[in-house]
Design a protein around this motif. Structure first.
Motif, PDB file in Angstrom:
ATOM      1  N   ALA A  79     -10.836  12.020  -2.909  1.00 56.02           N
ATOM      2  CA  ALA A  79     -10.499  12.945  -1.814  1.00 56.02           C
ATOM      3  C   ALA A  79      -9.915  14.240  -2.363  1.00 56.02           C
ATOM      4  O   ALA A  79     -10.231  15.328  -1.873  1.00 56.02           O
ATOM      5  CB  ALA A  79      -9.501  12.281  -0.861  1.00 56.02           C
ATOM      6  N   GLN A  80      -9.094  14.117  -3.397  1.00 62.94           N
ATOM      7  CA  GLN A  80      -8.447  15.320  -3.930  1.00 62.94           C
ATOM      8  C   GLN A  80      -9.434  16.177  -4.715  1.00 62.94           C
ATOM      9  O   GLN A  80      -9.361  17.401  -4.676  1.00 62.94           O
ATOM     10  CB  GLN A  80      -7.222  14.915  -4.769  1.00 62.94           C
ATOM     11  CG  GLN A  80      -6.152  14.286  -3.858  1.00 62.94           C
ATOM     12  CD  GLN A  80      -4.863  13.907  -4.567  1.00 62.94           C
ATOM     13  OE1 GLN A  80      -4.821  13.851  -5.782  1.00 62.94           O
ATOM     14  NE2 GLN A  80      -3.822  13.630  -3.788  1.00 62.94           N
ATOM     15  N   PHE A 114       1.487   7.404   6.068  1.00 60.55           N
ATOM     16  CA  PHE A 114       0.838   6.083   6.143  1.00 60.55           C
ATOM     17  C   PHE A 114       0.240   5.893   7.529  1.00 60.55           C
ATOM     18  O   PHE A 114       0.921   6.049   8.546  1.00 60.55           O
ATOM     19  CB  PHE A 114       1.855   4.971   5.873  1.00 60.55           C
ATOM     20  CG  PHE A 114       1.207   3.615   5.711  1.00 60.55           C
ATOM     21  CD1 PHE A 114       0.952   3.099   4.445  1.00 60.55           C
ATOM     22  CD2 PHE A 114       0.843   2.850   6.821  1.00 60.55           C
ATOM     23  CE1 PHE A 114       0.350   1.854   4.290  1.00 60.55           C
ATOM     24  CE2 PHE A 114       0.222   1.611   6.670  1.00 60.55           C
ATOM     25  CZ  PHE A 114      -0.014   1.111   5.397  1.00 60.55           C
ATOM     26  N   LEU A 149      -5.282  11.918   4.817  1.00 61.74           N
ATOM     27  CA  LEU A 149      -4.148  11.296   4.113  1.00 61.74           C
ATOM     28  C   LEU A 149      -4.349  11.188   2.600  1.00 61.74           C
ATOM     29  O   LEU A 149      -3.436  11.535   1.835  1.00 61.74           O
ATOM     30  CB  LEU A 149      -3.807   9.929   4.719  1.00 61.74           C
ATOM     31  CG  LEU A 149      -2.809   9.962   5.881  1.00 61.74           C
ATOM     32  CD1 LEU A 149      -2.663   8.567   6.481  1.00 61.74           C
ATOM     33  CD2 LEU A 149      -1.441  10.482   5.451  1.00 61.74           C
ATOM     34  N   PRO A 150      -5.515  10.712   2.129  1.00 66.67           N
ATOM     35  CA  PRO A 150      -5.660  10.626   0.667  1.00 66.67           C
ATOM     36  C   PRO A 150      -5.554  11.984  -0.025  1.00 66.67           C
ATOM     37  O   PRO A 150      -5.117  12.052  -1.169  1.00 66.67           O
ATOM     38  CB  PRO A 150      -7.041   9.997   0.469  1.00 66.67           C
ATOM     39  CG  PRO A 150      -7.722  10.050   1.784  1.00 66.67           C
ATOM     40  CD  PRO A 150      -6.668  10.138   2.832  1.00 66.67           C
ATOM     41  N   LYS A 151      -5.908  13.054   0.682  1.00 68.56           N
ATOM     42  CA  LYS A 151      -5.788  14.391   0.071  1.00 68.56           C
ATOM     43  C   LYS A 151      -4.344  14.702  -0.291  1.00 68.56           C
ATOM     44  O   LYS A 151      -4.086  15.426  -1.242  1.00 68.56           O
ATOM     45  CB  LYS A 151      -6.279  15.472   1.046  1.00 68.56           C
ATOM     46  CG  LYS A 151      -7.780  15.500   1.255  1.00 68.56           C
ATOM     47  CD  LYS A 151      -8.121  16.685   2.147  1.00 68.56           C
ATOM     48  CE  LYS A 151      -9.535  16.613   2.669  1.00 68.56           C
ATOM     49  NZ  LYS A 151      -9.759  17.617   3.734  1.00 68.56           N
ATOM     50  N   VAL A 152      -3.399  14.179   0.497  1.00 68.07           N
ATOM     51  CA  VAL A 152      -1.988  14.462   0.218  1.00 68.07           C
ATOM     52  C   VAL A 152      -1.299  13.253  -0.441  1.00 68.07           C
ATOM     53  O   VAL A 152      -0.076  13.164  -0.478  1.00 68.07           O
ATOM     54  CB  VAL A 152      -1.221  14.873   1.504  1.00 68.07           C
ATOM     55  CG1 VAL A 152      -1.760  16.200   2.025  1.00 68.07           C
ATOM     56  CG2 VAL A 152      -1.323  13.803   2.588  1.00 68.07           C
ATOM     57  N   GLY A 153      -2.121  12.334  -0.957  1.00 72.43           N
ATOM     58  CA  GLY A 153      -1.562  11.169  -1.649  1.00 72.43           C
ATOM     59  C   GLY A 153      -1.030  10.103  -0.715  1.00 72.43           C
ATOM     60  O   GLY A 153      -0.358   9.164  -1.151  1.00 72.43           O
ATOM     61  N   GLY A 154      -1.324  10.235   0.560  1.00 72.74           N
ATOM     62  CA  GLY A 154      -0.878   9.223   1.523  1.00 72.74           C
ATOM     63  C   GLY A 154      -1.865   8.072   1.601  1.00 72.74           C
ATOM     64  O   GLY A 154      -2.873   8.036   0.888  1.00 72.74           O
ATOM     65  N   THR A 155      -1.578   7.138   2.476  1.00 71.72           N
ATOM     66  CA  THR A 155      -2.384   5.922   2.562  1.00 71.72           C
ATOM     67  C   THR A 155      -2.980   5.758   3.938  1.00 71.72           C
ATOM     68  O   THR A 155      -2.264   5.784   4.945  1.00 71.72           O
ATOM     69  CB  THR A 155      -1.520   4.684   2.257  1.00 71.72           C
ATOM     70  OG1 THR A 155      -0.893   4.873   0.998  1.00 71.72           O
ATOM     71  CG2 THR A 155      -2.364   3.422   2.217  1.00 71.72           C
ATOM     72  N   PHE A 156      -4.271   5.540   3.957  1.00 72.45           N
ATOM     73  CA  PHE A 156      -4.963   5.124   5.181  1.00 72.45           C
ATOM     74  C   PHE A 156      -5.474   3.715   4.938  1.00 72.45           C
ATOM     75  O   PHE A 156      -6.108   3.443   3.912  1.00 72.45           O
ATOM     76  CB  PHE A 156      -6.150   6.044   5.481  1.00 72.45           C
ATOM     77  CG  PHE A 156      -7.055   5.499   6.557  1.00 72.45           C
ATOM     78  CD1 PHE A 156      -6.828   5.789   7.887  1.00 72.45           C
ATOM     79  CD2 PHE A 156      -8.123   4.661   6.245  1.00 72.45           C
ATOM     80  CE1 PHE A 156      -7.646   5.264   8.884  1.00 72.45           C
ATOM     81  CE2 PHE A 156      -8.943   4.125   7.235  1.00 72.45           C
ATOM     82  CZ  PHE A 156      -8.701   4.435   8.561  1.00 72.45           C
ATOM     83  N   MET A 208       0.826  -1.213   0.000  1.00 71.85           N
ATOM     84  CA  MET A 208       0.000   0.000   0.000  1.00 71.85           C
ATOM     85  C   MET A 208       0.858   1.260   0.000  1.00 71.85           C
ATOM     86  O   MET A 208       0.464   2.286  -0.549  1.00 71.85           O
ATOM     87  CB  MET A 208      -0.924   0.005   1.219  1.00 71.85           C
ATOM     88  CG  MET A 208      -2.058  -0.988   1.138  1.00 71.85           C
ATOM     89  SD  MET A 208      -3.187  -0.620  -0.221  1.00 71.85           S
ATOM     90  CE  MET A 208      -4.100   0.762   0.480  1.00 71.85           C
ATOM     91  N   VAL A 217      -9.820   6.256  -4.218  1.00 68.89           N
ATOM     92  CA  VAL A 217     -10.119   7.012  -2.988  1.00 68.89           C
ATOM     93  C   VAL A 217      -9.313   8.304  -2.987  1.00 68.89           C
ATOM     94  O   VAL A 217      -9.844   9.389  -2.685  1.00 68.89           O
ATOM     95  CB  VAL A 217      -9.784   6.155  -1.738  1.00 68.89           C
ATOM     96  CG1 VAL A 217      -9.828   7.013  -0.459  1.00 68.89           C
ATOM     97  CG2 VAL A 217     -10.745   4.981  -1.621  1.00 68.89           C
ATOM     98  N   ILE A 218      -8.041   8.201  -3.336  1.00 70.96           N
ATOM     99  CA  ILE A 218      -7.176   9.393  -3.381  1.00 70.96           C
ATOM    100  C   ILE A 218      -7.748  10.407  -4.382  1.00 70.96           C
ATOM    101  O   ILE A 218      -7.853  11.601  -4.074  1.00 70.96           O
ATOM    102  CB  ILE A 218      -5.728   8.991  -3.743  1.00 70.96           C
ATOM    103  CG1 ILE A 218      -5.090   8.237  -2.573  1.00 70.96           C
ATOM    104  CG2 ILE A 218      -4.883  10.212  -4.124  1.00 70.96           C
ATOM    105  CD1 ILE A 218      -3.689   7.702  -2.839  1.00 70.96           C
ATOM    106  N   ALA A 232     -11.454  17.950  -2.118  1.00 72.07           N
ATOM    107  CA  ALA A 232     -10.692  19.016  -1.454  1.00 72.07           C
ATOM    108  C   ALA A 232     -10.635  20.275  -2.314  1.00 72.07           C
ATOM    109  O   ALA A 232     -10.559  21.385  -1.797  1.00 72.07           O
ATOM    110  CB  ALA A 232      -9.283  18.529  -1.146  1.00 72.07           C
ATOM    111  N   VAL A 239      -9.583  10.937   6.442  1.00 68.02           N
ATOM    112  CA  VAL A 239     -10.022  12.098   5.651  1.00 68.02           C
ATOM    113  C   VAL A 239      -8.819  12.767   4.983  1.00 68.02           C
ATOM    114  O   VAL A 239      -8.853  13.092   3.792  1.00 68.02           O
ATOM    115  CB  VAL A 239     -10.744  13.135   6.557  1.00 68.02           C
ATOM    116  CG1 VAL A 239     -11.050  14.414   5.773  1.00 68.02           C
ATOM    117  CG2 VAL A 239     -12.028  12.536   7.132  1.00 68.02           C
ATOM    118  N   TYR A 254      -7.781   1.979  -3.918  1.00 71.31           N
ATOM    119  CA  TYR A 254      -7.363   3.081  -3.052  1.00 71.31           C
ATOM    120  C   TYR A 254      -6.908   4.291  -3.863  1.00 71.31           C
ATOM    121  O   TYR A 254      -7.084   5.433  -3.419  1.00 71.31           O
ATOM    122  CB  TYR A 254      -6.287   2.650  -2.035  1.00 71.31           C
ATOM    123  CG  TYR A 254      -6.177   3.681  -0.929  1.00 71.31           C
ATOM    124  CD1 TYR A 254      -7.156   3.763   0.055  1.00 71.31           C
ATOM    125  CD2 TYR A 254      -5.158   4.622  -0.920  1.00 71.31           C
ATOM    126  CE1 TYR A 254      -7.116   4.749   1.028  1.00 71.31           C
ATOM    127  CE2 TYR A 254      -5.108   5.614   0.056  1.00 71.31           C
ATOM    128  CZ  TYR A 254      -6.088   5.669   1.033  1.00 71.31           C
ATOM    129  OH  TYR A 254      -6.062   6.649   1.986  1.00 71.31           O
TER     130      TYR A 254
END
Lengths: 61, 274, 377
Positions: free
Chosen positions: B268-269, C25, C45-52, B82, B264-265, B272, C43, B261
């Motif tokens: 979310a972006q 992460f 992490l995905p905004k900054v390309g990270g992983t939850f 991941m 999902v990103i 935002a 909420v 996922y």
């Protein structure tokens, strides 16, 4: 193609005898606790001994 | 021609720790041939294991290798995959590690259909601790903790994986050396959770307690019980008694978890920004 | 320019602190009273390309962050007592394999399920000794929401600097309490990134201590390939049972902390200059203790507060020095006597040390502390 060369790396052989038992042309035999190539001329390069040797000890060239 | 295993082996690590006749070495060789066939790059490949005999495999091979706690390999691997979805992630281990203590991680990785390849060496026993029964020990068999015969029914690893949602499930045995690399190759090329169960032999702790006089006898049994899934259809239930099916048992295509996922990103972006 | 301000819960402040530190992460599992940390991370992490990722259990969550950390990610998880118990084996794994990560434990009572919605400080000793074997430990107990933010950033810095797991101890009160926070701009707080190896890939050894006690950790997926194991290992990362190598590695892991105590330890002191009674309190209860100091001073009792912010390593030297001037030390904590054991140890009981323990799910009040001080004087 050259005649096959079969080698047993004695330091790696643990003597499980899988190569001895499953070689279709009986190239190997156990000598003490390790396998040895006793009938190299019989090898048909089927590679089964090398594939089944768990110890990276048998090489066929 | 002899396959050049050395290119993937860490220098100076052989002979390995496995007992004479243990099939784990056969599986390791098949794994390396499959990796070679798929052209996996060493820097981009992670091989993860838990604890147990089979879990010592990563120490011998020259990739990013991670030998973790008992049962936790798939969960560590999930973190790697991941965090870096571009990496090729493989998991190796035994039946106790994967299906008993690691069973929860196993089924959930199958459910997520995360893109990794799990090679499970099933030798029916906890070998490293001296031969206690595992969830894969056949009912009635003897182990150091089933001295009067095993009362437990077994887990069928392949059925468990299919039921949990794995999209590639295959089975072979340590005797069928060429099939090992063919199935691992197919698993590596499959996008999603690929489980390859390799029925294996443990002569030291299983064989000697269950009337197998030699490694060769155990290998012959693996040869005898295996029935290719393609030919099983023409066999009667009586003929299939005591047999196991080999080959690709299940393959389907479903959304893969890292891809999901990524969506999902993206959502979310987008949210935002608006 | 005016600072950006926000009204944040402690758990939220912790999550935003993690993001500020560069966490990319989060692997978690829901557990009260920590769940808001996971929710914010899901909420943001995905905004900054990270992983939850929400894993199947607490152990899986811990394993996932260690896997991610090995790829170079700053990795984080949140839990509470029962989850902390489950994570312990892998915290030990992170110690021996020297994998940086941050774990916030929003403490509740126990043992077992305990009182999930009640506060507690009863995981203090678990934070030090929870996993088996000898191992280093860093645990931080911030008090206010502002401090939860900044100490979470510092927790990541310490994890990355010392290559080890770092624990943040909150409790149900400061985890759920809302306070006004000034949000630091980028650059306001120091953010430490992981040291990368500079040797050629073929020369890299993940535990090579030739250049110091904290060897650089390469990332999986880079050109450095190496082996990681939970077995005792040599400098090259491969298992060893050679007594001298095992001994040297175990001692080096403890030395990472012992030799750098002054850089890790942190405490706050309040009205201690002439204090005859020293209150030692941490986290939420330090707020009651601070108030108690003022009450006692009004009543003519020279009281002061020593507030350890790092519980582990405990600010031992400073505590020892302060004890020399004290007539008594009083330790209020929401457990039945945990940090007091460390205080008794480091002060060698040069003065009486009295505890106030509370495990009924209610905080220790200033009045309770004042009464105890008056009782023992």
């Amino acid at each position: 193609m050259n005649n096959p060369t079969v080698k047993v790396i004695e330091d790696y052989c643990k003597g499980c005898s899988i190569c001895v038992e499953f070689c279709p042309t009986e190239v190997f035999d156990m000598v003490g606790f390790v396998a040895q190539v006793v009938r190299p001329e019989a090898c048909t390069r089927c590679m089964l001994c090398e594939l089944r040797c768990p110890d990276f000890a048998v090489r066929v060239y | 021609m002899a396959f050049d295993y050395e290119q993937y082996l860490r220098p100076g690590k052989l002979p390995h720790i496995w007992c004479p006749g243990c099939g784990h070495g056969i599986v390791m060789k098949g794994l390396l041939r499959a990796i070679d066939r798929c052209g996996l790059q060493k820097n981009n490949t992670a091989i993860v294991s838990g604890t147990g005999c089979a879990s010592r495999l990563p120490g011998y091979v020259d990739f990013n290798t991670l030998h973790t706690a008992h049962g936790r390999a798939v969960a560590f691997a999930t973190g790697i995959k991941m965090a870096r979805p571009e990496m090729d992630v493989l998991v190796v281990g035994g039946d106790g590690d994967g299906i008993a203590i690691g069973g929860n991680h196993f089924i959930h990785a199958c459910r997520r259909n995360i893109d990794m390849t799990y090679v499970l060496m099933n030798n029916y026993i906890y070998g490293m601790t001296g031969g206690q029964f595992s969830p894969c020990t056949p009912t009635g068999d003897r182990t150091s903790t089933t001295p009067y015969g095993n009362p437990d029914p077994i887990f069928d690893v392949a059925k468990l994986a299919i039921g949990a949602g794995a999209t590639f499930v295959a089975r072979t045995t340590a005797f069928h050396a060429t099939q090992i690399d063919k199935l691992i190759t197919a698993g590596l090329r499959h996008k999603g959770m690929a489980v390859i169960e390799v029925l294996d032999d443990c002569p030291t702790t299983f064989g000697r307690r269950n009337k197998f006089r030699s490694v060769v006898e155990m290998m012959k049994r693996l040869k005898d019980i295996a029935v290719p899934v393609q030919t099983a259809g023409q066999m009667s239930p009586e003929q299939l008694q005591g047999k196991i099916l080999t080959g690709i048992l299940h393959q389907e295509h479903k959304p893969e978890y890292c891809d999901q996922y990524q969506q999902v990103i993206a959502r979310a972006q987008t949210a935002a920004k608006s | 320019m005016a600072k950006k301000v926000a009204l944040l819960q402690g758990n939220e402040a912790c999550a935003y602190g993690a993001l500020y530190a560069g966490c990319s992460f989060f692997g978690g599992y829901p557990i009260t009273p920590s769940t808001e940390v996971a929710e914010v991370m899901s909420v943001e992490l995905p905004k900054v390309g990270g992983t939850f990722i929400q894993m199947e259990d607490e152990i899986g969550a811990m394993a996932s962050i260690l896997g991610a950390a090995l790829t170079g990610a700053k990795a984080f998880t949140a839990t509470s007592g029962p989850g902390m118990s489950l994570k312990q084996e892998l915290i030990g794994y992170a110690c021996i394999a020297e994998i940086p990560c941050v774990i916030v434990n929003v403490m509740r009572g126990g043992p077992s399920t305990g009182m999930p919605t009640g506060p507690s400080q009863s995981d203090v000793m678990q934070a030090r000794w929870g996993t088996h074997g000898d191992h280093p430990a860093i645990a931080i107990a911030p008090s206010s929401c502002q401090e939860i933010f900044s100490e979470t950033v510092r927790a990541f810095n310490l994890a990355e600097t010392y290559r080890m797991p770092v624990q943040i101890l909150l409790d149900e009160i400061n985890g759920h309490m809302r306070e006004r926070i000034e949000l630091p701009e980028p650059g306001d707080l120091e953010v430490v990134n992981r040291q990368q190896p500079t040797v050629a890939p073929e020369d890299y050894k993940p535990y090579d201590h030739a250049q110091g006690d904290i060897p650089p950790l390469a990332s999986f997926g880079s050109e450095y390939r190496y082996h990681v194991t939970g077995l005792n290992k040599a400098a090259d990362g491969f298992p060893t049972s050679k007594p001298e190598l095992v001994d040297a590695e175990e001692r080096r892991q403890l030395r990472k902390i012992e030799a750098n105590r002054s850089l890790i330890e942190k405490n706050e002191e309040y009205r201690l200059e002439d204090a005859e009674v020293i209150l030692v309190a941490y986290g939420t209860i330090s707020r009651s203790a601070r108030s108690a100091v003022d009450h006692l001073r009004k009543d003519g009792i020279k009281a002061g507060l020593f507030r350890p912010i790092t519980l582990w390593p405990f600010p031992e030297k400073r505590m020892t020095d302060l004890a020399e001037q004290a007539r008594a030390i009083v330790v209020p904590e929401m457990n039945l006597g945990q940090l007091i054991l460390e205080i008794e140890r480091v002060t060698r009981r040069v003065c009486p040390v009295a505890g106030i323990g509370r495990v009924d799910g209610e905080p220790i009040t200033p009045a309770q502390i004042v009464a105890k001080v008056k009782e023992i004087l």
